[in-house]
Write an enzyme that holds these catalytic residues in place. Structure first.
Site, mmCIF file in Angstrom:
data_model
loop_
_atom_site.group_PDB
_atom_site.id
_atom_site.type_symbol
_atom_site.label_atom_id
_atom_site.label_comp_id
_atom_site.label_asym_id
_atom_site.label_seq_id
_atom_site.Cartn_x
_atom_site.Cartn_y
_atom_site.Cartn_z
ATOM 1 N N GLU A 43 0.847 -1.190 0.000
ATOM 2 C CA GLU A 43 0.000 0.000 0.000
ATOM 3 C C GLU A 43 0.891 1.252 0.000
ATOM 4 O OE1 GLU A 43 -3.890 1.616 2.520
ATOM 5 O OE2 GLU A 43 -2.361 0.444 3.562
ATOM 6 N N LYS A 117 -10.183 0.888 -2.387
ATOM 7 C CA LYS A 117 -10.263 0.449 -0.987
ATOM 8 C C LYS A 117 -11.629 0.768 -0.380
ATOM 9 C CE LYS A 117 -7.581 0.859 3.326
ATOM 10 N NZ LYS A 117 -6.409 1.539 3.948
ATOM 11 N N CYS A 159 -5.054 -3.493 3.052
ATOM 12 C CA CYS A 159 -4.778 -3.180 4.448
ATOM 13 C C CYS A 159 -5.956 -3.416 5.401
ATOM 14 C CB CYS A 159 -4.249 -1.747 4.543
ATOM 15 S SG CYS A 159 -3.341 -1.389 6.079
#
Length: 278
Positions: A43, A117, A159
């Protein structure tokens, strides 16, 4: 393709785009030299500085797009598939925020999938920064992405997504074989939860997980946990890094994955399904 070589790249990205891309290029070359056919970057690999995300994101949303051009060139040069951890891409509906987008490039340098995301890291952590609020910089995505590749069906996460098993279950329902998890886990949360969560998502969804994390002390004061890892559908850690820059490489065997699923047919046995929340 039954057997493929996959890699997770671990970095210590900072606030200088050119330096970050140079380090990414070097580490990807190391992975390719070890036979990697699919490479996952962490990321914010290209820009680990919240103040610069929007300016970079505007460029990436236009024809300039220096990061996307770099990634396409690297994929063509090495004839490798690349999951570009996350890069900022400006949101047309916002004058100040960007998507955290994970991009998939094939070995011809074509951008063939994009995941924005979904889960933004707005939490308090008992570290020296104390509080994180990604929603100040980013807008969340809405879609689950699973894409057919020569290495099986690839699911894409980023993440904080790792803490939401129902999100991974949605990919499981689409027959996912391997999931990329680029991350920048804080040192505090990562040392406690990164590896257990990676293993849990691999075990419960009977798939390979490629966890590509940031790994150490960054020039903006952030501390990340490292420990990038490749895990199989039984939860075995096939390869793992410690701290610092690293290139983690392992083989993925879809035939053995299929045998596992036949021996323990979780998908046929499940009695609950997940519905997205609007």
């Amino acid at each position: 393709m039954t057997v493929a070589t996959i890699a997770a790249i671990q970095m210590l990205s900072g606030s200088k785009l050119d330096e970050n891309l140079a380090r990414a290029e070097m580490l990807m070359a190391q992975a390719v030299a070890q036979g990697a056919q699919l490479v996952v970057l962490p990321e914010v690999f290209a820009m680990f500085a919240s103040a610069q995300q929007y300016a970079v994101g505007v460029a990436e949303a236009t024809g300039k797009a220096p990061i996307r051009q770099f990634l396409a060139q690297q994929a063509r040069k090495h004839k490798v598939w690349i999951v570009a951890g996350s890069i900022p891409i400006a949101d047309a509906g916002s004058s100040s925020k960007v998507y955290a987008a994970s991009l998939l490039f094939n070995d011809r340098g074509e951008e063939c999938a994009r995941y924005n995301k979904l889960h933004l890291f707005d939490v308090d952590v008992a570290d020296k920064q104390g509080s994180y609020k990604e929603s100040n910089t980013f807008v969340p995505g809405n879609d689950v992405v699973v894409f057919a590749t020569p290495f099986g069906r690839l699911g894409m996460a980023i993440c904080y997504d790792l803490r939401f098993p129902e999100f991974f279950r949605a990919m499981f329902a689409e027959g996912v074989d391997v999931i990329s998890v680029p991350a920048a886990f804080t040192r505090k949360t990562g040392e406690a939860h990164w590896l257990p969560l990676l293993r849990a998502r691999a075990i419960e969804n009977q798939c390979y997980i490629i966890g590509a994390n940031q790994g150490g002390d960054h020039d903006n004061g952030r501390e990340t946990s490292g420990g990038s890892a490749i895990i199989d559908g039984w939860g075995q850690i096939l390869a793992q890094a410690d701290k610092g820059e690293a290139c983690v490489v392992a083989n993925m065997d879809l035939a053995s994955l299929q045998q596992l699923r036949l021996a323990m047919p979780i998908q046929q046995h499940q009695r609950f399904t997940v519905q997205a929340k609007n």
